[in-house]
Scaffold this motif. Structure first.
Motif, PDB file in Angstrom:
ATOM      1  N   GLU A  83       0.690  -0.576  -0.201  1.00 42.58           N
ATOM      2  CA  GLU A  83      -0.297   0.006   0.121  1.00 42.58           C
ATOM      3  C   GLU A  83       0.987   0.943   0.261  1.00 42.58           C
ATOM      4  OE1 GLU A  83      -1.995   0.488   3.439  1.00 42.58           O
ATOM      5  OE2 GLU A  83      -2.727   2.246   2.491  1.00 42.58           O
ATOM      6  N   LEU A  84       2.117   1.795   1.120  1.00 44.69           N
ATOM      7  CA  LEU A  84       2.759   2.661   1.032  1.00 44.69           C
ATOM      8  C   LEU A  84       3.259   2.879  -0.287  1.00 44.69           C
ATOM      9  CD1 LEU A  84       3.710   2.791   4.773  1.00 44.69           C
ATOM     10  CD2 LEU A  84       2.030   3.422   3.785  1.00 44.69           C
ATOM     11  N   TYR A  85       4.704   1.428  -0.641  1.00 42.58           N
ATOM     12  CA  TYR A  85       5.335   1.751  -1.440  1.00 42.58           C
ATOM     13  C   TYR A  85       4.610   2.091  -3.246  1.00 42.58           C
ATOM     14  CZ  TYR A  85       8.653   1.711   2.431  1.00 42.58           C
ATOM     15  OH  TYR A  85       8.743   2.104   3.897  1.00 42.58           O
ATOM     16  N   SER A  86       3.685   0.781  -3.266  1.00 38.11           N
ATOM     17  CA  SER A  86       2.911   0.831  -4.828  1.00 38.11           C
ATOM     18  C   SER A  86       2.384   2.428  -5.246  1.00 38.11           C
ATOM     19  CB  SER A  86       2.810  -0.334  -4.807  1.00 38.11           C
ATOM     20  OG  SER A  86       3.485  -1.608  -4.863  1.00 38.11           O
ATOM     21  N   SER A  87       2.098   2.421  -3.496  1.00 33.14           N
ATOM     22  CA  SER A  87       0.135   3.512  -3.384  1.00 33.14           C
ATOM     23  C   SER A  87      -0.469   3.255  -4.667  1.00 33.14           C
ATOM     24  CB  SER A  87       1.687   5.000  -3.883  1.00 33.14           C
ATOM     25  OG  SER A  87       2.594   4.912  -3.034  1.00 33.14           O
ATOM     26  N   ARG A  89      -1.270   3.480  -7.593  1.00 33.61           N
ATOM     27  CA  ARG A  89      -1.345   4.144  -8.642  1.00 33.61           C
ATOM     28  C   ARG A  89      -2.269   4.134 -10.016  1.00 33.61           C
ATOM     29  NH1 ARG A  89       3.301   8.447  -8.592  1.00 33.61           N
ATOM     30  NH2 ARG A  89       3.637   8.087  -6.527  1.00 33.61           N
ATOM     31  N   LEU A  90      -2.623   5.416 -10.509  1.00 31.29           N
ATOM     32  CA  LEU A  90      -3.583   4.911 -11.274  1.00 31.29           C
ATOM     33  C   LEU A  90      -3.285   6.646 -12.181  1.00 31.29           C
ATOM     34  CD1 LEU A  90      -7.135   4.550 -10.380  1.00 31.29           C
ATOM     35  CD2 LEU A  90      -6.092   2.768 -11.535  1.00 31.29           C
ATOM     36  N   THR A  91      -2.923   6.511 -13.196  1.00 26.89           N
ATOM     37  CA  THR A  91      -2.753   7.104 -14.433  1.00 26.89           C
ATOM     38  C   THR A  91      -2.882   8.742 -14.040  1.00 26.89           C
ATOM     39  OG1 THR A  91      -2.803   6.344 -16.416  1.00 26.89           O
ATOM     40  CG2 THR A  91      -2.580   8.554 -16.351  1.00 26.89           C
ATOM     41  N   ALA A  92      -4.485   9.275 -13.574  1.00 26.75           N
ATOM     42  CA  ALA A  92      -4.864  10.122 -13.386  1.00 26.75           C
ATOM     43  C   ALA A  92      -4.709  10.164 -11.172  1.00 26.75           C
ATOM     44  CB  ALA A  92      -6.200  10.452 -13.277  1.00 26.75           C
ATOM     45  N   LEU A  93      -4.411   9.406 -11.217  1.00 27.03           N
ATOM     46  CA  LEU A  93      -4.711   9.361  -9.377  1.00 27.03           C
ATOM     47  C   LEU A  93      -3.583   9.017  -8.028  1.00 27.03           C
ATOM     48  CD1 LEU A  93      -6.685   9.506  -7.039  1.00 27.03           C
ATOM     49  CD2 LEU A  93      -7.287   6.381  -7.265  1.00 27.03           C
ATOM     50  N   THR A  94      -2.926   9.727  -7.706  1.00 21.53           N
ATOM     51  CA  THR A  94      -1.427   9.078  -6.916  1.00 21.53           C
ATOM     52  C   THR A  94      -2.417   9.477  -5.478  1.00 21.53           C
ATOM     53  OG1 THR A  94      -0.580  10.463  -8.162  1.00 21.53           O
ATOM     54  CG2 THR A  94       0.316  10.255  -5.912  1.00 21.53           C
ATOM     55  N   ILE A  95      -1.995   8.558  -4.458  1.00 22.73           N
ATOM     56  CA  ILE A  95      -2.273   7.913  -2.940  1.00 22.73           C
ATOM     57  C   ILE A  95      -1.136   8.233  -2.834  1.00 22.73           C
ATOM     58  CG2 ILE A  95      -3.376   6.929  -1.599  1.00 22.73           C
ATOM     59  CD1 ILE A  95      -5.093   5.411  -3.632  1.00 22.73           C
ATOM     60  N   VAL A 100       5.786   8.813   7.678  1.00 19.87           N
ATOM     61  CA  VAL A 100       6.447   9.508   7.206  1.00 19.87           C
ATOM     62  C   VAL A 100       7.448   8.627   6.512  1.00 19.87           C
ATOM     63  CG1 VAL A 100       8.618  11.041   8.337  1.00 19.87           C
ATOM     64  CG2 VAL A 100       6.314  11.130   9.172  1.00 19.87           C
ATOM     65  N   SER A 101       8.260   8.541   5.696  1.00 20.28           N
ATOM     66  CA  SER A 101       9.622   8.575   5.241  1.00 20.28           C
ATOM     67  C   SER A 101      10.054   8.780   4.032  1.00 20.28           C
ATOM     68  CB  SER A 101       8.686   6.691   4.181  1.00 20.28           C
ATOM     69  OG  SER A 101       7.596   7.080   3.433  1.00 20.28           O
ATOM     70  N   LYS A 106       9.125  12.023  -1.236  1.00 20.71           N
ATOM     71  CA  LYS A 106       9.239  12.042  -2.651  1.00 20.71           C
ATOM     72  C   LYS A 106       7.972  11.846  -3.762  1.00 20.71           C
ATOM     73  CE  LYS A 106      11.064   8.809  -6.859  1.00 20.71           C
ATOM     74  NZ  LYS A 106      11.633   7.460  -6.443  1.00 20.71           N
ATOM     75  N   SER A 107       6.942  11.263  -3.096  1.00 20.48           N
ATOM     76  CA  SER A 107       5.402  10.966  -4.000  1.00 20.48           C
ATOM     77  C   SER A 107       5.340  12.910  -3.914  1.00 20.48           C
ATOM     78  CB  SER A 107       4.910  10.408  -2.588  1.00 20.48           C
ATOM     79  OG  SER A 107       3.058  10.796  -3.944  1.00 20.48           O
ATOM     80  N   LEU A 108       4.819  12.986  -2.462  1.00 22.40           N
ATOM     81  CA  LEU A 108       4.484  14.897  -2.772  1.00 22.40           C
ATOM     82  C   LEU A 108       5.696  15.808  -3.274  1.00 22.40           C
ATOM     83  CD1 LEU A 108       4.163  15.418   0.956  1.00 22.40           C
ATOM     84  CD2 LEU A 108       2.130  14.749   0.283  1.00 22.40           C
ATOM     85  N   ASP A 109       6.649  15.630  -3.269  1.00 19.08           N
ATOM     86  CA  ASP A 109       7.297  16.031  -4.438  1.00 19.08           C
ATOM     87  C   ASP A 109       7.705  16.452  -6.380  1.00 19.08           C
ATOM     88  OD1 ASP A 109       9.138  17.392  -2.695  1.00 19.08           O
ATOM     89  OD2 ASP A 109      11.117  16.241  -1.919  1.00 19.08           O
ATOM     90  N   GLU A 110       6.792  14.324  -5.919  1.00 21.18           N
ATOM     91  CA  GLU A 110       7.124  14.345  -7.504  1.00 21.18           C
ATOM     92  C   GLU A 110       5.376  15.161  -8.322  1.00 21.18           C
ATOM     93  OE1 GLU A 110       7.126  10.093  -8.122  1.00 21.18           O
ATOM     94  OE2 GLU A 110       9.194  10.489  -7.683  1.00 21.18           O
ATOM     95  N   LEU A 111       4.759  14.690  -6.522  1.00 24.90           N
ATOM     96  CA  LEU A 111       3.201  15.472  -7.044  1.00 24.90           C
ATOM     97  C   LEU A 111       2.999  16.567  -7.176  1.00 24.90           C
ATOM     98  CD1 LEU A 111       0.185  14.387  -7.215  1.00 24.90           C
ATOM     99  CD2 LEU A 111       0.248  14.553  -4.833  1.00 24.90           C
TER     100      LEU A 111
END
Length: 276
Positions: A83-87, A89-95, A100-101, A106-111
Protein backbone atom coordinates in the motif's frame (compact mmCIF):
# COMPACT_ATOMS: atom_id res chain seq x y z
CA UNK A 1 -16.63 26.10 2.23
CA UNK A 2 -19.17 24.27 4.43
CA UNK A 3 -22.36 26.31 4.80
CA UNK A 4 -24.17 24.47 7.61
CA UNK A 5 -23.30 22.30 10.62
CA UNK A 6 -23.53 18.56 10.14
CA UNK A 7 -26.38 16.64 11.70
CA UNK A 8 -28.18 13.38 11.01
CA UNK A 9 -30.96 15.41 9.38
CA UNK A 10 -28.72 17.46 7.06
CA UNK A 11 -26.74 14.40 6.00
CA UNK A 12 -29.98 12.58 5.25
CA UNK A 13 -30.98 15.45 2.94
CA UNK A 14 -27.60 15.31 1.19
CA UNK A 15 -27.89 11.55 0.82
CA UNK A 16 -31.42 11.82 -0.55
CA UNK A 17 -30.21 14.17 -3.28
CA UNK A 18 -27.92 11.42 -4.61
CA UNK A 19 -30.06 8.37 -3.95
CA UNK A 20 -29.93 6.70 -7.32
CA UNK A 21 -28.68 3.24 -8.35
CA UNK A 22 -25.83 2.81 -5.95
CA UNK A 23 -23.08 0.48 -7.08
CA UNK A 24 -23.42 1.23 -10.79
CA UNK A 25 -23.72 4.97 -10.17
CA UNK A 26 -20.62 5.03 -7.96
CA UNK A 27 -18.54 3.17 -10.55
CA UNK A 28 -19.81 5.22 -13.51
CA UNK A 29 -19.27 8.55 -11.71
CA UNK A 30 -15.70 7.59 -10.77
CA UNK A 31 -15.02 6.49 -14.36
CA UNK A 32 -16.31 9.84 -15.63
CA UNK A 33 -14.06 11.71 -13.20
CA UNK A 34 -10.95 9.72 -14.13
CA UNK A 35 -11.69 10.12 -17.85
CA UNK A 36 -11.90 13.90 -17.50
CA UNK A 37 -8.66 14.05 -15.55
CA UNK A 38 -6.81 11.81 -18.03
CA UNK A 39 -8.05 13.92 -20.93
CA UNK A 40 -6.57 17.00 -19.25
CA UNK A 41 -3.32 15.17 -18.50
CA UNK A 42 -3.65 16.27 -14.90
CA UNK A 43 -4.23 14.38 -11.66
CA UNK A 44 -6.06 14.11 -8.36
CA UNK A 45 -4.14 13.57 -5.13
CA UNK A 46 -5.40 11.62 -2.13
CA UNK A 47 -3.49 12.53 1.02
CA UNK A 48 -3.72 11.97 4.78
CA UNK A 49 -1.89 10.35 7.69
CA UNK A 50 -1.17 6.63 7.70
CA UNK A 51 -4.08 4.45 8.80
CA UNK A 52 -6.74 7.04 7.98
CA UNK A 53 -8.27 4.88 5.24
CA UNK A 54 -7.06 6.49 1.99
CA UNK A 55 -6.71 3.32 -0.07
CA UNK A 56 -9.92 1.76 1.22
CA UNK A 57 -11.85 4.98 0.54
CA UNK A 58 -10.48 5.18 -3.01
CA UNK A 59 -11.48 1.55 -3.57
CA UNK A 60 -15.04 2.32 -2.51
CA UNK A 61 -15.18 5.53 -4.57
CA UNK A 62 -14.20 3.51 -7.64
CA UNK A 63 -16.80 0.85 -6.85
CA UNK A 64 -14.17 -1.86 -6.32
CA UNK A 65 -14.81 -1.92 -2.59
CA UNK A 66 -18.49 -2.70 -3.14
CA UNK A 67 -17.72 -6.06 -4.71
CA UNK A 68 -18.58 -9.10 -2.60
CA UNK A 69 -15.04 -10.34 -3.34
CA UNK A 70 -13.35 -7.19 -1.99
CA UNK A 71 -10.95 -7.71 0.89
CA UNK A 72 -9.97 -4.74 3.06
CA UNK A 73 -6.15 -4.32 3.19
CA UNK A 74 -4.85 -5.89 6.38
CA UNK A 75 -2.17 -4.92 8.87
CA UNK A 76 0.58 -7.31 7.86
CA UNK A 77 3.95 -5.85 6.96
CA UNK A 78 3.82 -7.05 3.35
CA UNK A 79 0.38 -5.63 2.66
CA UNK A 80 1.32 -2.34 4.31
CA UNK A 81 4.44 -2.13 2.18
CA UNK A 82 2.41 -2.76 -0.95
CA UNK A 83 0.00 0.00 0.00
CA UNK A 84 2.75 2.44 0.95
CA UNK A 85 5.33 1.86 -1.74
CA UNK A 86 3.22 0.87 -4.73
CA UNK A 87 0.74 3.62 -3.73
CA UNK A 88 -2.02 2.10 -5.91
CA UNK A 89 -1.24 4.51 -8.72
CA UNK A 90 -3.54 5.12 -11.65
CA UNK A 91 -2.68 7.43 -14.52
CA UNK A 92 -4.90 10.15 -13.09
CA UNK A 93 -4.74 9.32 -9.39
CA UNK A 94 -1.98 9.41 -6.79
CA UNK A 95 -2.45 8.13 -3.25
CA UNK A 96 0.37 9.60 -1.18
CA UNK A 97 1.86 7.30 1.50
CA UNK A 98 0.85 8.38 4.97
CA UNK A 99 3.71 7.19 7.16
CA UNK A 100 6.70 9.50 7.52
CA UNK A 101 9.26 8.09 5.09
CA UNK A 102 11.50 9.02 2.14
CA UNK A 103 8.82 7.47 -0.12
CA UNK A 104 6.24 9.92 1.17
CA UNK A 105 8.52 12.92 0.63
CA UNK A 106 9.34 11.73 -2.88
CA UNK A 107 5.67 11.22 -3.71
CA UNK A 108 4.73 14.72 -2.52
CA UNK A 109 7.63 16.30 -4.40
CA UNK A 110 6.79 14.50 -7.64
CA UNK A 111 3.10 15.26 -7.30
CA UNK A 112 3.25 18.98 -6.55
CA UNK A 113 6.40 19.79 -8.52
CA UNK A 114 6.02 17.40 -11.43
CA UNK A 115 5.03 17.87 -15.05
CA UNK A 116 1.34 17.21 -14.58
CA UNK A 117 -1.04 19.77 -13.16
CA UNK A 118 -2.80 18.73 -9.94
CA UNK A 119 -6.50 19.48 -10.43
CA UNK A 120 -7.51 18.87 -6.84
CA UNK A 121 -6.75 17.21 -3.53
CA UNK A 122 -8.89 14.82 -1.50
CA UNK A 123 -7.42 15.01 1.97
CA UNK A 124 -8.66 12.20 4.21
CA UNK A 125 -9.10 12.55 7.97
CA UNK A 126 -11.03 10.28 10.34
CA UNK A 127 -11.84 12.11 13.59
CA UNK A 128 -9.10 10.23 15.41
CA UNK A 129 -10.17 6.72 14.40
CA UNK A 130 -6.80 5.67 12.98
CA UNK A 131 -5.97 2.05 12.19
CA UNK A 132 -2.40 1.24 13.25
CA UNK A 133 -0.01 -1.57 12.55
CA UNK A 134 0.43 -3.90 15.51
CA UNK A 135 3.87 -2.61 16.55
CA UNK A 136 2.82 1.04 16.29
CA UNK A 137 -0.31 0.27 18.32
CA UNK A 138 1.65 -1.43 21.10
CA UNK A 139 4.03 1.50 21.41
CA UNK A 140 1.29 4.12 21.38
CA UNK A 141 -0.85 2.21 23.89
CA UNK A 142 1.81 2.75 26.56
CA UNK A 143 1.01 6.49 26.67
CA UNK A 144 -2.53 6.64 25.24
CA UNK A 145 -4.29 3.69 26.78
CA UNK A 146 -7.84 5.01 26.61
CA UNK A 147 -9.82 5.78 23.47
CA UNK A 148 -10.37 9.51 23.95
CA UNK A 149 -6.68 10.21 24.62
CA UNK A 150 -5.77 8.08 21.60
CA UNK A 151 -8.20 9.94 19.34
CA UNK A 152 -7.06 13.35 20.56
CA UNK A 153 -3.45 12.40 19.85
CA UNK A 154 -4.40 11.30 16.33
CA UNK A 155 -6.43 14.44 15.64
CA UNK A 156 -3.41 16.53 16.58
CA UNK A 157 -1.28 14.48 14.17
CA UNK A 158 -3.82 15.19 11.44
CA UNK A 159 -3.46 18.93 12.03
CA UNK A 160 0.33 18.80 11.70
CA UNK A 161 0.08 16.65 8.56
CA UNK A 162 -2.40 19.10 7.05
CA UNK A 163 -0.15 22.10 7.67
CA UNK A 164 2.62 20.30 5.78
CA UNK A 165 0.25 19.62 2.86
CA UNK A 166 -0.78 23.29 2.73
CA UNK A 167 2.85 24.31 2.17
CA UNK A 168 3.05 21.96 -0.83
CA UNK A 169 -0.22 23.34 -2.24
CA UNK A 170 1.03 26.92 -1.95
CA UNK A 171 4.30 26.03 -3.67
CA UNK A 172 2.53 24.22 -6.49
CA UNK A 173 0.08 27.10 -6.97
CA UNK A 174 2.91 29.60 -7.28
CA UNK A 175 4.25 27.52 -10.17
CA UNK A 176 0.87 27.53 -11.91
CA UNK A 177 0.26 23.81 -11.36
CA UNK A 178 -2.81 23.99 -9.11
CA UNK A 179 -4.68 22.58 -7.34
CA UNK A 180 -7.83 24.66 -7.72
CA UNK A 181 -9.81 22.81 -5.04
CA UNK A 182 -9.45 20.70 -1.92
CA UNK A 183 -12.04 18.42 -0.39
CA UNK A 184 -11.61 17.38 3.22
CA UNK A 185 -13.06 13.85 3.34
CA UNK A 186 -13.97 13.28 6.99
CA UNK A 187 -13.86 9.51 6.92
CA UNK A 188 -15.29 6.75 9.15
CA UNK A 189 -18.41 8.78 9.94
CA UNK A 190 -20.19 5.49 10.64
CA UNK A 191 -18.38 5.53 14.02
CA UNK A 192 -19.77 8.93 15.08
CA UNK A 193 -23.06 9.15 13.21
CA UNK A 194 -25.18 10.77 15.91
CA UNK A 195 -25.86 14.48 16.32
CA UNK A 196 -23.58 15.32 19.26
CA UNK A 197 -20.54 13.60 17.75
CA UNK A 198 -21.27 14.88 14.24
CA UNK A 199 -21.45 18.46 15.47
CA UNK A 200 -18.18 17.97 17.32
CA UNK A 201 -16.52 16.72 14.13
CA UNK A 202 -17.96 19.68 12.22
CA UNK A 203 -16.52 22.15 14.74
CA UNK A 204 -13.10 20.50 14.49
CA UNK A 205 -12.86 20.13 10.71
CA UNK A 206 -15.21 22.60 9.06
CA UNK A 207 -16.34 25.43 11.34
CA UNK A 208 -14.77 28.88 11.85
CA UNK A 209 -12.47 28.74 14.85
CA UNK A 210 -11.14 25.29 14.03
CA UNK A 211 -7.55 24.77 12.89
CA UNK A 212 -8.50 23.17 9.58
CA UNK A 213 -10.85 26.05 8.75
CA UNK A 214 -8.16 28.58 9.65
CA UNK A 215 -5.58 26.87 7.41
CA UNK A 216 -7.98 26.62 4.48
CA UNK A 217 -9.38 30.12 4.89
CA UNK A 218 -5.87 31.58 4.91
CA UNK A 219 -4.94 29.44 1.91
CA UNK A 220 -7.98 30.66 -0.02
CA UNK A 221 -7.13 34.26 0.83
CA UNK A 222 -3.53 33.90 -0.34
CA UNK A 223 -4.39 32.02 -3.57
CA UNK A 224 -7.49 34.03 -4.44
CA UNK A 225 -11.07 33.08 -3.64
CA UNK A 226 -11.91 32.64 -7.32
CA UNK A 227 -8.88 30.41 -7.95
CA UNK A 228 -9.27 28.01 -5.02
CA UNK A 229 -12.23 26.52 -3.17
CA UNK A 230 -12.70 23.92 -0.48
CA UNK A 231 -15.32 21.94 1.36
CA UNK A 232 -15.49 19.31 4.11
CA UNK A 233 -17.77 16.30 3.68
CA UNK A 234 -18.48 13.36 6.03
CA UNK A 235 -17.99 9.99 4.33
CA UNK A 236 -17.15 6.38 5.07
CA UNK A 237 -16.08 3.27 3.20
CA UNK A 238 -15.82 -0.06 5.00
CA UNK A 239 -18.49 -0.36 7.71
CA UNK A 240 -16.59 -1.81 10.64
CA UNK A 241 -16.39 -1.42 14.41
CA UNK A 242 -13.35 0.21 16.00
CA UNK A 243 -11.49 -1.16 19.00
CA UNK A 244 -8.67 0.46 20.94
CA UNK A 245 -7.32 -1.47 23.89
CA UNK A 246 -10.49 -2.63 25.65
CA UNK A 247 -12.80 0.11 24.35
CA UNK A 248 -14.92 -0.26 21.25
CA UNK A 249 -17.19 1.84 19.04
CA UNK A 250 -19.83 0.25 16.86
CA UNK A 251 -20.46 1.15 13.22
CA UNK A 252 -23.85 2.85 12.97
CA UNK A 253 -24.58 3.05 9.23
CA UNK A 254 -26.28 0.71 6.79
CA UNK A 255 -24.68 0.01 3.38
CA UNK A 256 -27.20 2.13 1.45
CA UNK A 257 -26.56 5.10 3.77
CA UNK A 258 -22.81 4.67 3.26
CA UNK A 259 -23.22 4.45 -0.51
CA UNK A 260 -25.21 7.68 -0.67
CA UNK A 261 -22.50 9.53 1.24
CA UNK A 262 -19.92 8.12 -1.21
CA UNK A 263 -22.03 9.44 -4.06
CA UNK A 264 -22.18 12.82 -2.36
CA UNK A 265 -18.38 13.01 -2.27
CA UNK A 266 -18.13 11.84 -5.88
CA UNK A 267 -20.62 14.50 -6.97
CA UNK A 268 -18.57 17.16 -5.19
CA UNK A 269 -15.43 15.99 -7.04
CA UNK A 270 -17.21 15.81 -10.39
CA UNK A 271 -18.71 19.30 -9.97
CA UNK A 272 -15.33 20.84 -9.28
CA UNK A 273 -13.59 19.12 -12.16
CA UNK A 274 -16.39 20.21 -14.51
CA UNK A 275 -16.15 23.81 -13.31
CA UNK A 276 -12.36 24.14 -13.45
Amino acid sequence: MPVEPWSVATLAVRAGMTAYSERQQIASTWHRIITKIMHRQSSIAITGVGGVGKTVLSDYLSGEGLSIHYSTPGRSVNQERKELYSSKRLTALTIVPGQVSPQKDKSLDELFDGRRRVDGVIHVVSNGFITLREQDARELAQEHNDLERFREFQRNKEVEEFKELISYVKSSHRKGKGPSWLLLAVNKVDLYYEDTSLKGAYRHYAAPGGQFFACLDQLGASLGRTDFEWDALPVCASLSDFIWEEEGVQSMLLPDQRNKLLLGLLKAIDDRISAS
